[in-house]
Design an enzyme around this catalytic site. Structure first.
Site, mmCIF file in Angstrom:
data_model
loop_
_atom_site.group_PDB
_atom_site.id
_atom_site.type_symbol
_atom_site.label_atom_id
_atom_site.label_comp_id
_atom_site.label_asym_id
_atom_site.label_seq_id
_atom_site.Cartn_x
_atom_site.Cartn_y
_atom_site.Cartn_z
ATOM 1 N N ASN A 9 1.388 4.198 12.470
ATOM 2 C CA ASN A 9 1.062 4.038 11.058
ATOM 3 C C ASN A 9 0.259 2.745 10.940
ATOM 4 O O ASN A 9 0.815 1.652 10.970
ATOM 5 C CB ASN A 9 2.386 3.963 10.287
ATOM 6 N N ARG A 68 -0.575 8.510 11.104
ATOM 7 C CA ARG A 68 -0.779 8.550 9.661
ATOM 8 C C ARG A 68 -2.270 8.328 9.424
ATOM 9 O O ARG A 68 -2.842 7.356 9.910
ATOM 10 C CB ARG A 68 0.016 7.437 8.991
ATOM 11 N N HIS A 155 -0.279 7.729 -0.545
ATOM 12 C CA HIS A 155 1.180 7.586 -0.343
ATOM 13 C C HIS A 155 1.855 8.951 -0.199
ATOM 14 O O HIS A 155 3.055 9.094 -0.470
ATOM 15 C CB HIS A 155 1.849 6.819 -1.513
ATOM 16 N N HIS A 182 6.237 4.788 -6.103
ATOM 17 C CA HIS A 182 6.183 4.080 -4.817
ATOM 18 C C HIS A 182 5.645 2.678 -5.106
ATOM 19 O O HIS A 182 4.454 2.480 -5.307
ATOM 20 C CB HIS A 182 5.256 4.840 -3.857
ATOM 21 N N LEU A 183 6.563 1.703 -5.170
ATOM 22 C CA LEU A 183 6.162 0.348 -5.537
ATOM 23 C C LEU A 183 6.330 -0.586 -4.355
ATOM 24 O O LEU A 183 7.419 -1.095 -4.085
ATOM 25 C CB LEU A 183 7.009 -0.155 -6.721
ATOM 26 N N ARG A 215 -4.343 -5.804 -5.357
ATOM 27 C CA ARG A 215 -5.334 -4.911 -5.978
ATOM 28 C C ARG A 215 -5.141 -4.880 -7.489
ATOM 29 O O ARG A 215 -4.005 -4.846 -7.968
ATOM 30 C CB ARG A 215 -5.184 -3.487 -5.425
ATOM 31 N N ARG A 259 9.282 -11.200 -4.447
ATOM 32 C CA ARG A 259 10.433 -12.099 -4.253
ATOM 33 C C ARG A 259 10.086 -13.521 -4.691
ATOM 34 O O ARG A 259 10.834 -14.163 -5.417
ATOM 35 C CB ARG A 259 10.833 -12.132 -2.774
ATOM 36 N N GLU A 307 12.717 -0.320 -3.941
ATOM 37 C CA GLU A 307 14.021 -0.202 -3.284
ATOM 38 C C GLU A 307 14.881 -1.453 -3.441
ATOM 39 O O GLU A 307 16.102 -1.374 -3.386
ATOM 40 C CB GLU A 307 13.826 0.041 -1.770
ATOM 41 N N GLU A 355 8.178 7.042 6.062
ATOM 42 C CA GLU A 355 6.965 7.809 6.374
ATOM 43 C C GLU A 355 6.966 8.272 7.830
ATOM 44 O O GLU A 355 6.457 9.340 8.153
ATOM 45 C CB GLU A 355 5.723 6.955 6.090
HETATM 46 P P1 ADP Z 1 3.566 -2.291 1.982
HETATM 47 O O1 ADP Z 1 2.751 -1.573 0.936
HETATM 48 O O2 ADP Z 1 2.824 -3.427 2.609
HETATM 49 O O3 ADP Z 1 4.260 -1.372 2.956
HETATM 50 P P2 ADP Z 1 6.287 -2.902 1.079
HETATM 51 O O4 ADP Z 1 6.708 -1.543 0.710
HETATM 52 O O5 ADP Z 1 6.866 -3.541 2.279
HETATM 53 O O6 ADP Z 1 4.698 -3.034 1.107
HETATM 54 O O7 ADP Z 1 6.594 -3.845 -0.198
HETATM 55 C C1 ADP Z 1 6.291 -5.199 -0.212
HETATM 56 C C2 ADP Z 1 6.752 -5.780 -1.559
HETATM 57 O O8 ADP Z 1 8.163 -5.579 -1.690
HETATM 58 C C3 ADP Z 1 6.509 -7.267 -1.700
HETATM 59 O O9 ADP Z 1 6.005 -7.556 -2.979
HETATM 60 C C4 ADP Z 1 7.899 -7.847 -1.587
HETATM 61 O O10 ADP Z 1 8.015 -9.031 -2.305
HETATM 62 C C5 ADP Z 1 8.739 -6.774 -2.203
HETATM 63 N N1 ADP Z 1 10.147 -6.926 -1.801
HETATM 64 C C6 ADP Z 1 10.691 -6.689 -0.586
HETATM 65 N N2 ADP Z 1 12.000 -7.019 -0.592
HETATM 66 C C7 ADP Z 1 12.290 -7.474 -1.851
HETATM 67 C C8 ADP Z 1 13.467 -7.956 -2.509
HETATM 68 N N3 ADP Z 1 14.632 -8.042 -1.873
HETATM 69 N N4 ADP Z 1 13.362 -8.324 -3.809
HETATM 70 C C9 ADP Z 1 12.194 -8.233 -4.459
HETATM 71 N N5 ADP Z 1 11.052 -7.787 -3.894
HETATM 72 C C10 ADP Z 1 11.092 -7.404 -2.618
#
Ligand code: ADP
Length: 370
Positions: A9, A68, A155, A182-183, A215, A259, A307, A355
């Site tokens: 991926n 992917r 996604h 999907h955030l 973005r 975070r 999540e 994924e």
């Molecule tokens: P990608 O699109 O790069 O795969 P991810 O799905 O790993 O991204 O998501 C990254 C985002 O998730 C970042 O903004 C990160 O701050 C947020 N994130 C991850 N763990 C936490 C948490 N425990 N609390 C708040 N935000 C989090």
């Protein structure tokens, strides 16, 4: 040893890989990740993957590799990589310059070093391919639509995983009116009804839709002309601005990481505004997709933010009571599987996306079919 499958991926700045034992339900043997890859240093990441493969005992039983692939144009199913598919992918490189060139490099490199492994491409766009034409068509001159300039959506592997999980957890709900959010760093949202894709926020490219880490998501198309005419900005710089310097990073001026933003929003008004815009836009998209579906039965949050960030979920859902969305704050804080109240008309779920297993399942199925 049973035959196994390598999944790869390749993101814009990361490379994730895993080895699964093939089977009805593939079993994870080992996985790894290279992070923070410099845009010009992707070859280094493929070297790291090959070193890693050299150290995995399970690598000796690999018979196929599932890639992917972000863009598959009109393809609706995973496909064995052929010279023709590679040619097609090279032709549409420009559709997604952040992902496709890396993915093509990876396919070519693995083909060269491991010609006996069957390469399979699993497309992120495939999930959405049957969207109704009203959602799919961009209101551009017809000749561009005929050339395939339409909404594709992304996604898709993550959305496929959510659908498979929902079918397992609650088959009736899986058949209802769903909004899937999907955030992550990249973020999108999809509307699904009776298992069919109805609409999604990303479009011809993954730059569209929600506010994301770096973005901008949807912006006024007139801005391109404005920046080029008044600031003398080149297309390259404009693209760099809206894909790498905007979103949460742009608004906060400091970080794209949710975070970090949550940790400093109390004393940093720009961090607070970045989160406010993010949640506001997400809520607006959910509302518009509820209109598309004529109501909503299930809302699912997934990916890094979806999540793990109860506070963001709470803010997004605030004010959506009129749609029947009511969170149970204790469940939400615990990142429970169901975070809505028992009385809530809409079931709100948190599902950890995967994924890789979706890729492994596709490839396993292809192997079984021979
Ligand atoms: P990608 O699109 O790069 O795969 P991810 O799905 O790993 O991204 O998501 C990254 C985002 O998730 C970042 O903004 C990160 O701050 C947020 N994130 C991850 N763990 C936490 C948490 N425990 N609390 C708040 N935000 C989090």
């Amino acid at each position: 040893m049973r035959p196994s499958i390598l999944t790869v991926n390749a993101g814009s700045s990361s490379l994730r890989f895993a080895i699964y034992e093939a089977g009805e339900e593939p079993r994870l043997c080992s996985s790894g990740k290279v992070d923070r890859i410099d845009p010009n240093g992707f070859a280094g990441a493929t070297d790291a993957l090959q070193d890693w493969l050299g150290r995995q005992p399970s690598a000796r039983s690999i018979v196929a590799v599932g890639h992917r692939v972000v863009h598959g144009m009109k393809r609706s199913e995973p496909e064995r990589v052929t010279a023709r598919l590679l040619k097609d992918l090279r032709r549409i490189r420009a559709y997604d310059p952040d992902h496709l060139p890396n993915e093509i490099t990876l396919i070519e490199t693995l083909l060269r070093h491991y010609p006996e492994w069957m390469p399979v491409a699993c497309f992120d766009t495939a999930f959405h391919h049957a969207m109704p034409s009203a959602a799919r068509l961009l209101p551009l001159p017809r000749r561009y639509i005929d050339k395939g300039i339409v909404r594709y959506g992304f996604h898709g592997l993550s959305y496929s995983y959510l659908m498979e999980e929902l079918r397992r957890l609650d088959p009736r709900a899986a058949n209802g009116r769903l909004i899937l959010a999907h955030l992550g760093n990249g973020a999108s949202i999809a509307a699904v009804h009776r298992g069919k894709p109805m609409d999604t926020s990303m479009s011809f490219t993954s730059a569209a839709g929600l506010v994301m880490g770096t973005r901008a998501g949807d912006i006024d198309p007139g801005l391109l002309r404005f920046f080029m005419r008044t600031g003398g900005m080149s297309v390259e710089r404009f693209d760099e601005m809206i894909t790498r310097k905007s979103g949460l990073l742009g608004l906060s001026g400091t970080t794209a990481d949710v975070r970090d933003l949550l940790a400093k929003e109390n004393h940093d008004p720009h961090a607070a505004e970045a989160l406010e815009v993010f949640c506001y836009q997400a809520r607006k998209w959910i509302g518009s997709f509820a209109a598309v579906l004529g109501g909503i039965d299930t809302l699912v949050f997934t990916a890094g933010i979806g999540e793990n960030a109860p506070e963001i979920r709470r803010r997004i859902c605030q004010g959506l009571g009129f749609l029947g969305i009511e969170l149970d704050q204790r469940r939400n804080t615990r990142n429970a599987a169901v975070i809505s109240r028992n009385e809530s008309r809409v079931t709100v779920r948190v599902i950890r996306t995967n994924e890789e297993i979706v890729i492994a399942r596709y490839v396993s199925r292809m192997l079984r079919k021979g």
